[in-house]
Design a protein around this motif. Structure first.
Motif, PDB file in Angstrom:
ATOM      1  N   LEU A   1      -4.893  -4.312   2.630  1.00 35.04           N
ATOM      2  CA  LEU A   1      -4.553  -5.310   1.770  1.00 35.04           C
ATOM      3  C   LEU A   1      -3.698  -6.468   2.811  1.00 35.04           C
ATOM      4  N   VAL A   2      -4.026  -7.681   2.740  1.00 31.72           N
ATOM      5  CA  VAL A   2      -3.515  -8.825   3.533  1.00 31.72           C
ATOM      6  C   VAL A   2      -3.018  -9.774   2.763  1.00 31.72           C
ATOM      7  N   ALA A   3      -2.149 -10.868   3.240  1.00 33.41           N
ATOM      8  CA  ALA A   3      -2.337 -12.271   2.683  1.00 33.41           C
ATOM      9  C   ALA A   3      -3.556 -12.805   3.048  1.00 33.41           C
TER      10      ALA A   3
ATOM     11  N   GLY B   1      -1.784  -3.368   9.003  1.00 34.91           N
ATOM     12  CA  GLY B   1      -2.140  -2.092   8.756  1.00 34.91           C
ATOM     13  C   GLY B   1      -3.594  -1.689   8.846  1.00 34.91           C
ATOM     14  N   ALA B   2      -4.228  -1.744   9.986  1.00 36.89           N
ATOM     15  CA  ALA B   2      -5.673  -1.797   9.983  1.00 36.89           C
ATOM     16  C   ALA B   2      -6.208  -0.542  10.568  1.00 36.89           C
ATOM     17  N   PHE B   3      -5.596   0.486  10.701  1.00 38.62           N
ATOM     18  CA  PHE B   3      -6.015   1.887  10.926  1.00 38.62           C
ATOM     19  C   PHE B   3      -6.437   2.612   9.794  1.00 38.62           C
TER      20      PHE B   3
ATOM     21  N   GLN C   1       4.717   6.887  -2.214  1.00 34.29           N
ATOM     22  CA  GLN C   1       5.862   6.165  -1.135  1.00 34.29           C
ATOM     23  C   GLN C   1       5.166   5.072  -0.568  1.00 34.29           C
ATOM     24  N   GLU C   2       5.913   3.705  -0.630  1.00 37.24           N
ATOM     25  CA  GLU C   2       5.641   2.589   0.002  1.00 37.24           C
ATOM     26  C   GLU C   2       5.161   2.750   1.696  1.00 37.24           C
TER      27      GLU C   2
ATOM     28  N   MET D   1       1.035  -1.196  -0.080  1.00 38.25           N
ATOM     29  CA  MET D   1      -0.067  -0.011   0.015  1.00 38.25           C
ATOM     30  C   MET D   1       0.908   1.190   0.049  1.00 38.25           C
ATOM     31  N   THR D   2       0.477   2.172  -0.425  1.00 37.48           N
ATOM     32  CA  THR D   2       1.221   3.583  -0.736  1.00 37.48           C
ATOM     33  C   THR D   2       0.617   4.772  -0.259  1.00 37.48           C
TER      34      THR D   2
END
Length: 362
Positions: free
Chosen positions: A140-142, A133-135, A124-125, A117-118
């Motif tokens: 996107l997750v596995a 990264g859920a705030f 920027q990554e 995610m950027t």
């Protein structure tokens, strides 16, 4: 089609968090996009913000989350759009030496999303906290980081199993092997320590001794299941635990602080052949010194508990079912619900010690 959503980032070491527009790509092979419904504010997020994990800023914070799968990439079969899931940071690989030996809760090669995610403004990554990264409104997750559970559970409580509550319950049940009739002492009564108390109660412990320096926390610990409390600011906790256990010490002592001083208390407060479980997270500079003869002479087990030694696919559905049956009071861990804009204030409240969990509800 990539999407733009709001998310909370930590831009640099000890800098205030801020809301940014985040670009979430379409899921690739083995990936999923999840619409986040709730995410707890965990001490680990604060460690990221303070640079205590690594310096891969900017971080997309948040990891104790529950939500609904929006879309999945090629090859994903375990979850589908519409599934209510808890996110986890132990997406087992199935192929490492731990998995091959039938111990997937020790998986040494857990999966995260391959794509990044950027920031919408610069491209920027971002480094997602614990690969989650859920705030953020979506993340996107596995796909293996998504554990399907009963959608009857409230997202604000279900998400807590994604980290702190699972760590504590698992420290008691999975790592400490607390059993019926055991005596247990828990040193440190924050969210993880209180969860260890709840786990010990579930396991049938006869005596559960809560130890802390804050009477407010001890009162909460008692409401969650502690049978006795010890304020270690006023009383020697080792002597108090021994006195409460017939002079012997506890069968299992769970250290939920992560400091050498409290670990030594745990070591000497256990019975001969008892078990010490370290679930509190120490900082890199901390050192422990113990007489080796005492380690040998007292026997038993000295264990570390990683994520409560949990297997999300096994443990999350079970604990959600216990919650829905009224046997596990997850609501007790939610002190307040807040919005994305309130995360910085939640970190400040965390320092004050007057919350178990602030939970971001989206």
């Amino acid at each position: 089609m990539a999407q733009e959503v709001r998310g909370v980032i930590a831009p640099g070491k000890n800098e205030p968090v801020r809301i940014e527009t985040i670009v979430v790509p379409d899921p690739g092979p083995g990936e999923a996009v999840v619409k986040v419904q709730a995410c707890g504010v965990c001490h680990t997020d604060l460690h990221y913000k303070q640079g205590g994990i690594n310096d891969d800023f900017p971080f997309l914070l948040g990891h104790e989350a529950a939500g609904v799968v929006e879309s999945v990439g090629a090859g994903v079969t375990d979850v589908a759009p519409g599934d209510f899931v808890i996110l986890n940071w132990r997406a087992v690989c199935g192929n490492c030496r731990a998995c091959r030996r039938g111990r997937p809760w020790y998986c040494f090669s857990t999966h995260n999303a391959t794509q990044k995610m950027t920031l919408a403004s610069t491209g920027q990554e971002l480094s997602p906290a614990l690969g989650i990264g859920a705030f953020a409104e979506k993340t996107l997750v596995a796909a293996g980081q998504c554990t399907k559970v009963d959608p009857a559970a409230a997202p604000a409580v279900a998400g807590l199993l994604g980290c702190g509550v699972m760590a504590g319950i698992g420290a008691a049940i999975n790592t400490g092997n607390v059993g019926r009739g055991d005596s247990v002492a828990v040193i440190g009564c924050g969210g993880v320590g209180d969860a260890a108390i709840a786990g010990s109660r579930l396991a049938g412990a006869e005596k559960i001794i809560a130890v802390d320096i804050d009477d407010r926390k001890l009162t909460t610990a008692k409401s969650i299941g502690a049978t006795h409390t010890v304020n270690s600011k006023d009383t020697d906790p080792v002597e108090a635990i021994r006195e409460l256990t017939g002079g012997f010490g506890a069968d299992v002592v769970i250290e939920a602080v992560g400091r050498p001083e409290t670990y030594k208390q745990a070591f000497y407060a256990r019975d001969l052949a008892g078990t010490v479980v370290l679930v509190g997270v120490p900082t890199p500079e901390m050192k422990l010194e113990l007489p080796l003869l005492d380690v040998f002479g007292r026997g038993g087990s000295l264990k570390s508990s990683w994520y409560g030694d949990c297997l999300p696919s096994r443990d999350f559905p079970m604990l959600i079912n216990l919650y829905l049956q009224g046997r596990l009071d997850l609501e007790a861990f939610v002190t307040e619900t807040i919005g994305l804009d309130d995360v910085e204030k939640a970190f400040e409240r965390m320092h004050g010690g007057d919350v178990l969990r602030s939970v971001v509800v989206l």
